[in-house]
Design a protein around this motif. Structure first.
Motif, PDB file in Angstrom:
ATOM      1  N   PRO A  57      88.607  11.908  48.770  1.00 20.81           N
ATOM      2  CA  PRO A  57      89.373  12.019  47.512  1.00 20.81           C
ATOM      3  C   PRO A  57      88.554  12.540  46.342  1.00 20.81           C
ATOM      4  O   PRO A  57      89.104  13.218  45.460  1.00 20.81           O
ATOM      5  N   VAL A  58      87.246  12.227  46.315  1.00 27.76           N
ATOM      6  CA  VAL A  58      86.441  12.654  45.166  1.00 27.76           C
ATOM      7  C   VAL A  58      86.124  14.144  45.232  1.00 27.76           C
ATOM      8  O   VAL A  58      85.710  14.741  44.238  1.00 27.76           O
ATOM      9  N   PHE A  59      86.310  14.754  46.404  1.00 26.17           N
ATOM     10  CA  PHE A  59      86.049  16.188  46.563  1.00 26.17           C
ATOM     11  C   PHE A  59      87.309  16.947  46.150  1.00 26.17           C
ATOM     12  O   PHE A  59      88.217  17.176  46.937  1.00 26.17           O
ATOM     13  N   VAL A  60      87.365  17.344  44.883  1.00 24.72           N
ATOM     14  CA  VAL A  60      88.584  17.917  44.306  1.00 24.72           C
ATOM     15  C   VAL A  60      88.836  19.331  44.807  1.00 24.72           C
ATOM     16  O   VAL A  60      89.938  19.676  45.250  1.00 24.72           O
ATOM     17  N   VAL A  78      83.674  20.901  43.076  1.00 24.22           N
ATOM     18  CA  VAL A  78      84.142  20.060  41.971  1.00 24.22           C
ATOM     19  C   VAL A  78      84.299  18.632  42.491  1.00 24.22           C
ATOM     20  O   VAL A  78      85.027  18.393  43.462  1.00 24.22           O
ATOM     21  N   ILE A  79      83.627  17.695  41.827  1.00 26.62           N
ATOM     22  CA  ILE A  79      83.620  16.293  42.254  1.00 26.62           C
ATOM     23  C   ILE A  79      84.181  15.417  41.149  1.00 26.62           C
ATOM     24  O   ILE A  79      83.809  15.558  39.976  1.00 26.62           O
ATOM     25  N   ASP A  80      85.072  14.519  41.527  1.00 27.16           N
ATOM     26  CA  ASP A  80      85.624  13.538  40.582  1.00 27.16           C
ATOM     27  C   ASP A  80      84.981  12.187  40.882  1.00 27.16           C
ATOM     28  O   ASP A  80      85.380  11.481  41.804  1.00 27.16           O
ATOM     29  N   ILE A  81      83.954  11.856  40.111  1.00 25.26           N
ATOM     30  CA  ILE A  81      83.228  10.610  40.338  1.00 25.26           C
ATOM     31  C   ILE A  81      84.080   9.418  39.904  1.00 25.26           C
ATOM     32  O   ILE A  81      84.685   9.427  38.823  1.00 25.26           O
ATOM     33  N   ASP A  82      84.112   8.406  40.747  1.00 24.51           N
ATOM     34  CA  ASP A  82      84.850   7.185  40.426  1.00 24.51           C
ATOM     35  C   ASP A  82      84.012   6.340  39.469  1.00 24.51           C
ATOM     36  O   ASP A  82      83.261   5.454  39.878  1.00 24.51           O
ATOM     37  N   ALA A  83      84.128   6.648  38.177  1.00 23.95           N
ATOM     38  CA  ALA A  83      83.343   5.971  37.147  1.00 23.95           C
ATOM     39  C   ALA A  83      84.276   5.451  36.061  1.00 23.95           C
ATOM     40  O   ALA A  83      85.409   5.931  35.906  1.00 23.95           O
ATOM     41  N   PRO A  84      83.837   4.444  35.298  1.00 23.47           N
ATOM     42  CA  PRO A  84      84.667   3.933  34.198  1.00 23.47           C
ATOM     43  C   PRO A  84      85.054   5.060  33.231  1.00 23.47           C
ATOM     44  O   PRO A  84      84.252   5.944  32.933  1.00 23.47           O
ATOM     45  N   TYR A 142      84.940  16.031  35.374  1.00 21.23           N
ATOM     46  CA  TYR A 142      84.483  16.400  36.712  1.00 21.23           C
ATOM     47  C   TYR A 142      83.012  16.809  36.661  1.00 21.23           C
ATOM     48  O   TYR A 142      82.490  17.236  35.628  1.00 21.23           O
ATOM     49  N   LEU A 143      82.373  16.704  37.808  1.00 19.17           N
ATOM     50  CA  LEU A 143      80.989  17.148  37.963  1.00 19.17           C
ATOM     51  C   LEU A 143      80.971  18.357  38.887  1.00 19.17           C
ATOM     52  O   LEU A 143      81.724  18.427  39.864  1.00 19.17           O
ATOM     53  N   TYR A 144      80.099  19.316  38.596  1.00 15.20           N
ATOM     54  CA  TYR A 144      80.011  20.543  39.376  1.00 15.20           C
ATOM     55  C   TYR A 144      78.661  20.606  40.096  1.00 15.20           C
ATOM     56  O   TYR A 144      77.604  20.361  39.499  1.00 15.20           O
ATOM     57  N   PHE A 145      78.749  20.942  41.374  1.00 12.94           N
ATOM     58  CA  PHE A 145      77.555  21.073  42.205  1.00 12.94           C
ATOM     59  C   PHE A 145      77.553  22.449  42.864  1.00 12.94           C
ATOM     60  O   PHE A 145      78.607  22.998  43.196  1.00 12.94           O
ATOM     61  N   LYS A 149      73.581   3.478  39.500  1.00 11.11           N
ATOM     62  CA  LYS A 149      74.265   2.622  40.474  1.00 11.11           C
ATOM     63  C   LYS A 149      75.572   3.258  40.951  1.00 11.11           C
ATOM     64  O   LYS A 149      75.898   3.204  42.133  1.00 11.11           O
ATOM     65  N   ILE A 150      76.317   3.845  40.007  1.00 10.81           N
ATOM     66  CA  ILE A 150      77.584   4.488  40.377  1.00 10.81           C
ATOM     67  C   ILE A 150      77.322   5.659  41.321  1.00 10.81           C
ATOM     68  O   ILE A 150      78.009   5.839  42.335  1.00 10.81           O
ATOM     69  N   ALA A 151      76.300   6.444  41.004  1.00 10.48           N
ATOM     70  CA  ALA A 151      75.990   7.611  41.831  1.00 10.48           C
ATOM     71  C   ALA A 151      75.571   7.201  43.237  1.00 10.48           C
ATOM     72  O   ALA A 151      76.015   7.790  44.232  1.00 10.48           O
ATOM     73  N   MET A 152      74.722   6.171  43.342  1.00 10.65           N
ATOM     74  CA  MET A 152      74.255   5.732  44.653  1.00 10.65           C
ATOM     75  C   MET A 152      75.400   5.144  45.473  1.00 10.65           C
ATOM     76  O   MET A 152      75.496   5.362  46.689  1.00 10.65           O
TER      77      MET A 152
END
Length: 702
Positions: free
Chosen positions: A34-37, A60-66, A77-80, A146-149
């Protein structure tokens, strides 16, 4: 701090070309992640012969963060950037990933490799490494890390599932085999047909995993890598980050440790003992490896012979296994003479006995892992406390037990799976109060205590041990070949000199100290008490001559005399020994006071006791020479008097003693464990070798 990840070698039992066909189906987006948009190809190039394909994508990544953290960061979103290099000729795929978003604040690097299995060309291997360097993140570095790990660990776990999902999808579409890449036909060579690199294979959907094929390589070799199936089969289910810690610590040992590399099961125990903190586990493991090498522990089972006293009086031994396949060790503590074993063998020998038990336990765990087909890394200990009494709470014995526990905790972590304590008497809480502070919290959680007959019936031992394996003395059906223990004859006791002269000590010092008492020169020991109601405890044996034992209190610190106090008594050959703490000018009742009634102790007697202090200050424990009174009813000397005069003709007595001071808050509630007692144990008298009686008298100051 840079967080690193190293995966084990994950094996797909399918040809490389099928794995690649499944892999490309993840793009441009994968509903299983799901996070892989989304993703888009930003560049693509291919070699002239078509053997190498380089593809670069923006993911494009949608990190599950607050949501608050996302608003502070100003992104949704975060781009890699992902660069894939597919080499069809070599049958490899190399993947490099780095972050484009926040690249000045956070550095993310990932490297993955798909390749052909070195031992089976129809299988595919996958390896993965990654690193995260959180330099700054709006003051939320720790939270973001912590969220990233957590997010990364979750995606790793799904990686193999996704490949297998698309493999099944291919099979449903009828794609069961994909031939290997072959170079294009060059003009003039049309008649030459290249040999295929492997035969076409049908996809074995839901193929049974065969752990036996994932054999352990030679430990310490440069190419030694852990297979994921091997980990699952022999080490158990680990999270991706736990697997990474194991692999990285193992690699570090191979690169830096010059001695024997421990087995994977043993390395894993140290990681579990430190909650998979790599640095802490490495420090603890290195200290243990140094200790093992220094004391030749690896050869203990092959070289050490148990003394006859242990074979006769140590009531413990291995006995089959529990329901979970763990080796079962039975210990009948209530039937053992702990003081006798310490006095007859010393701490060193008892420690070697405990170490041999642990080494044997490790060997049995490996054997049971093979027998039961599942990882077994620890054992179950069944402790029978029937017969436990105040004699077992003998302070030096408890102290020796605590010291042994320290050594075991440091070198055999996570080896105790469960401790079943049965027939616990009322005195057990006192012993538990003394021992429990030194036991790791995770280990304490494994203790189950049954009082009386609670161990019988449902909820008791049958929940953990089959009835046909429960020992007969606990109401089971199994004959238990374990020594019954009993009192150690006092003729087997060793002197302080013998205990202190042992070579290759595993413990740094001895609990007992020895002292000589001369006529006119008592032996005195100073104890400073800063807190009222502290408890002074003692245990001593009179090995030569008769002595008088006293305890004194003074508000001022005694000053040892500068001159030889023995010269005044005509004993000039002894030199400067036994410096006197009680000055001759002191007046009893004014400068110092007697806090306990003088106790006369005969040769061969053992004395234990305690004193609860009423005031802070300086307490002096004194042992002084005692001369037997001359018989006045007869002009002829008695035989006993002649023997006594011969024994002390040198005007010298000897004791072996142990003292300890307990703080009031540590001692409160367990006063009965330190009652004073003394009993004869003369090695000259055969009558005392079987005597186990002693009388006690309270020494608590009122």
């Amino acid at each position: 701090m840079v967080q690193e990840y190293q995966s084990p070698v994950r094996v797909y039992k399918h040809p490389f070309e099928l794995i690649m066909a499944a892999y490309v189906r993840r793009f441009p987006k994968c509903p299983l992640i799901p996070v892989f948009v989304d993703s888009e190809v930003i560049s693509e190039s291919q070699s002239k012969d078509g053997s190498t394909l380089v593809t670069e994508r923006r993911c494009v990544i949608d990190i599950d963060a607050p949501r608050l953290l996302k608003r502070i960061a100003g992104v949704d979103y975060l781009y890699f950037i992902q660069k894939n290099t597919l080499n069809r000729r070599d049958r490899t795929l190399h993947i490099e990933v780095h972050n484009e978003t926040f690249s000045s604040r956070v550095i993310v690097r990932e490297c993955c490799n798909y390749s052909v299995h070195p031992e089976n060309e129809d299988w595919t291997c996958f390896e993965q490494t990654a690193s995260l360097d959180m330099k700054s993140f709006f003051g939320f570095e720790s939270t973001a890390e912590k969220i990233a790990m957590k997010q990364y660990a979750s995606s790793i776990k799904k990686g193999k599932e996704i490949i297998e999902y698309y493999l099944r999808e291919l099979e449903e579409e009828g794609v069961t085999c994909i031939p290997c890449w072959t170079p294009p036909v060059v003009s003039g060579t049309a008649g030459l047909q290249p040999l295929p690199c492997s035969t076409s294979r049908t996809i074995p959907v839901n193929s049974a995993k065969d752990p036996a094929c994932s054999t352990e390589l030679v430990v310490g070799s440069p190419d030694d890598k852990l297979d994921a199936d091997y980990i699952r089969r022999y080490l158990g289910d680990l999270t991706p980050l736990q697997e990474s810690c194991l692999i990285r610590l193992r690699q570090w040992l191979q690169e830096n440790h010059k001695g024997k590399i421990p087995k994977d099961q043993h390395v894993l125990r140290f990681l579990r003992a430190r909650d998979f903190n790599l640095d802490k586990a490495r420090e603890l493991l290195c200290q243990s490896l140094t200790w093992r090498k220094q004391h030749q522990v690896d050869f203990l089972l092959d070289t050490w012979e148990r003394p006859q006293q242990l074979q006769d009086y140590y009531a413990g031994g291995w006995h089959h296994h529990g329901r979970d396949g763990r080796p079962l060790y039975i210990l009948r503590v209530g039937q053992m003479d702990t003081k006798g074993l310490v006095r007859a063998l010393g701490e060193e020998m008892l420690l070697r006995q405990v170490l041999s038990i642990n080494e044997e336990g490790l060997r049995r765990c490996e054997e049971n892992t093979r027998v039961f087909g599942r990882p077994i890394s620890c054992w179950t200990c069944l402790v029978d406390l029937e017969g436990l009494n105040m004699r077992h709470l003998w302070r030096p014995g408890v102290k020796a037990l605590l010291r042994i526990i320290e050594v075991v905790e440091a070198n055999y972590p996570e080896t105790l799976g469960r401790l079943l304590i049965v027939r616990a008497p009322r005195v057990f809480p006192v012993l538990w109060t003394l021992v429990s502070p030194l036991i790791d919290e995770n280990t304490r959680k494994k203790f189950l205590v049954y009082a009386g007959n609670d161990y019988q019936g449902p909820g008791g031992l049958v929940d953990y041990i089959d009835k046909e394996i429960i020992p007969d003395f606990l109401g089971g059906d199994s004959m238990c070949d374990i020594p019954e223990g009993g009192m150690v004859p006092k003729s087997l006791y060793r002197t302080a000199e013998e205990l202190e002269s042992e070579e290759n000590r595993l413990l740094t010092d001895s609990i007992y100290k020895s002292a000589s008492i001369f006529k006119g020169a008592p032996y005195e020991m100073l104890i400073e008490i800063t807190e009222a109601s502290s408890v002074i405890t003692w245990d001593f044996d009179v090995s030569k001559g008769d002595v008088i034992f006293n305890i004194y209190h003074s508000k001022r610190a005694p000053q040892p005399p500068k001159k030889d106090t023995l010269a005044a008594h005509g004993i000039t050959s002894l030199g400067a020994v036994n410096a006197q703490l009680i000055d001759k000018s002191w007046v009893l009742g004014k400068d110092y006071s007697m806090v306990e009634k003088a106790l006369t102790c005969r040769e061969g007697e053992s004395v234990q006791g305690s004193h609860v202090t009423r005031w802070p200050g300086f307490y002096i424990l004194q042992w002084r020479f005692h001369s037997s009174p001359v018989c006045s009813t007869s002009s002829l000397p008695r035989v006993d008097d002649v023997l006594a005069s011969l024994q002390v003709s040198s005007h010298k007595c000897k004791i072996m003693y142990y003292t300890e001071v307990l703080a009031s808050h540590d001692f409160r509630g367990s006063m009965t464990s330190l009652e004073s007692s003394h009993s004869g144990f003369s090695q000259l008298s055969a009558a005392t070798t079987s005597s186990s009686h002693s009388h006690a008298s309270s020494t608590i100051s009122r």
